[in-house]
Design an enzyme around this catalytic site. Structure first.
Site, mmCIF file in Angstrom:
data_model
loop_
_atom_site.group_PDB
_atom_site.id
_atom_site.type_symbol
_atom_site.label_atom_id
_atom_site.label_comp_id
_atom_site.label_asym_id
_atom_site.label_seq_id
_atom_site.Cartn_x
_atom_site.Cartn_y
_atom_site.Cartn_z
ATOM 1 N N GLU A 50 0.829 -1.213 0.000
ATOM 2 C CA GLU A 50 0.000 0.000 0.000
ATOM 3 C C GLU A 50 0.861 1.262 0.000
ATOM 4 O O GLU A 50 0.566 2.215 -0.719
ATOM 5 C CB GLU A 50 -0.962 -0.006 1.194
ATOM 6 C CG GLU A 50 -2.004 -1.108 1.141
ATOM 7 C CD GLU A 50 -2.876 -1.098 -0.111
ATOM 8 O OE1 GLU A 50 -3.291 -0.016 -0.565
ATOM 9 O OE2 GLU A 50 -3.137 -2.191 -0.643
ATOM 10 N N LEU A 98 1.461 -9.569 -4.907
ATOM 11 C CA LEU A 98 0.960 -10.280 -3.732
ATOM 12 C C LEU A 98 -0.308 -9.645 -3.163
ATOM 13 O O LEU A 98 -0.974 -10.246 -2.325
ATOM 14 C CB LEU A 98 2.031 -10.325 -2.635
ATOM 15 C CG LEU A 98 3.252 -11.178 -2.915
ATOM 16 C CD1 LEU A 98 4.278 -10.996 -1.799
ATOM 17 C CD2 LEU A 98 2.851 -12.639 -3.053
ATOM 18 N N ARG A 99 -0.650 -8.444 -3.616
ATOM 19 C CA ARG A 99 -1.792 -7.759 -3.027
ATOM 20 C C ARG A 99 -3.088 -8.553 -3.167
ATOM 21 O O ARG A 99 -3.815 -8.756 -2.193
ATOM 22 C CB ARG A 99 -1.993 -6.373 -3.621
ATOM 23 C CG ARG A 99 -3.081 -5.603 -2.875
ATOM 24 C CD ARG A 99 -3.291 -4.217 -3.421
ATOM 25 N NE ARG A 99 -4.169 -3.461 -2.564
ATOM 26 C CZ ARG A 99 -5.500 -3.592 -2.523
ATOM 27 N NH1 ARG A 99 -6.101 -4.490 -3.287
ATOM 28 N NH2 ARG A 99 -6.235 -2.857 -1.720
ATOM 29 N N LYS A 100 -3.390 -9.009 -4.357
ATOM 30 C CA LYS A 100 -4.639 -9.755 -4.563
ATOM 31 C C LYS A 100 -4.681 -11.016 -3.699
ATOM 32 O O LYS A 100 -5.673 -11.250 -3.009
ATOM 33 C CB LYS A 100 -4.847 -10.088 -6.036
ATOM 34 C CG LYS A 100 -6.163 -10.794 -6.285
ATOM 35 C CD LYS A 100 -6.413 -11.054 -7.745
ATOM 36 C CE LYS A 100 -7.753 -11.779 -7.908
ATOM 37 N NZ LYS A 100 -8.014 -12.105 -9.298
ATOM 38 N N VAL A 103 -5.260 -10.028 -0.027
ATOM 39 C CA VAL A 103 -6.542 -9.417 0.282
ATOM 40 C C VAL A 103 -7.726 -10.327 -0.068
ATOM 41 O O VAL A 103 -8.732 -10.328 0.639
ATOM 42 C CB VAL A 103 -6.667 -8.054 -0.450
ATOM 43 C CG1 VAL A 103 -8.039 -7.443 -0.280
ATOM 44 C CG2 VAL A 103 -5.600 -7.101 0.052
#
Length: 140
Positions: A50, A98-100, A103
């Site tokens: 983020e 890696l965000r998806k 989350v």
């Protein structure tokens, strides 16, 4: 150049040392069987993503760079605009990808992949932060 929201960028960059310290401390005591460590690792990585994408978006908006269409594109735009060196492209794209999973697919994460990224995170963030600060100093 448009309006560069230096305050928002500085606020986010000011959070980087906390992420670095947390990742280093976690790596020193890492226990993959401890749910607290697992969740802490996921949150550290999520916050790093983020910060990087928030600062990237603010730089893109403020310096009128082309619009980014995804998290990976934010990194690529900043590489093209020479905000940081091309050697950061691969590790930063690996990180933002890696965000998806973090989350949305948290039940099926590959924790070994996350641990590998966590061990590299503090040095990656330090280099990234220094590059952003140098870019802003040169451009402003």
């Amino acid at each position: 150049m448009y309006y560069v929201d230096r305050k928002q960028i500085e606020d986010r960059l000011g959070f980087v040392p906390y992420i670095v310290e947390a990742s280093e401390r976690l790596c020193q005591t890492w226990d993959a069987s401890d749910p607290l460590h697992v969740f802490a690792q996921e949150r550290i990585l999520h916050l790093a993503i983020e910060v990087i994408t928030d600062v990237g978006s603010l730089l893109i908006d403020g310096f009128l760079m082309r619009d980014a269409s995804s998290y990976e594109d934010i990194i690529q735009v900043l590489i093209v605009e020479k905000v940081f060196s091309a050697d950061l492209e691969v590790p930063l794209i690996e990180l933002v990808k890696l965000r998806k999973p973090l989350v949305q697919e948290y039940m099926h994460l590959d924790r070994l992949t996350l641990q590998a990224m966590t061990t590299r995170l503090s040095s990656l963030l330090r280099i990234w932060e220094a590059s952003v600060l140098l870019f802003m100093k040169q451009e402003l």
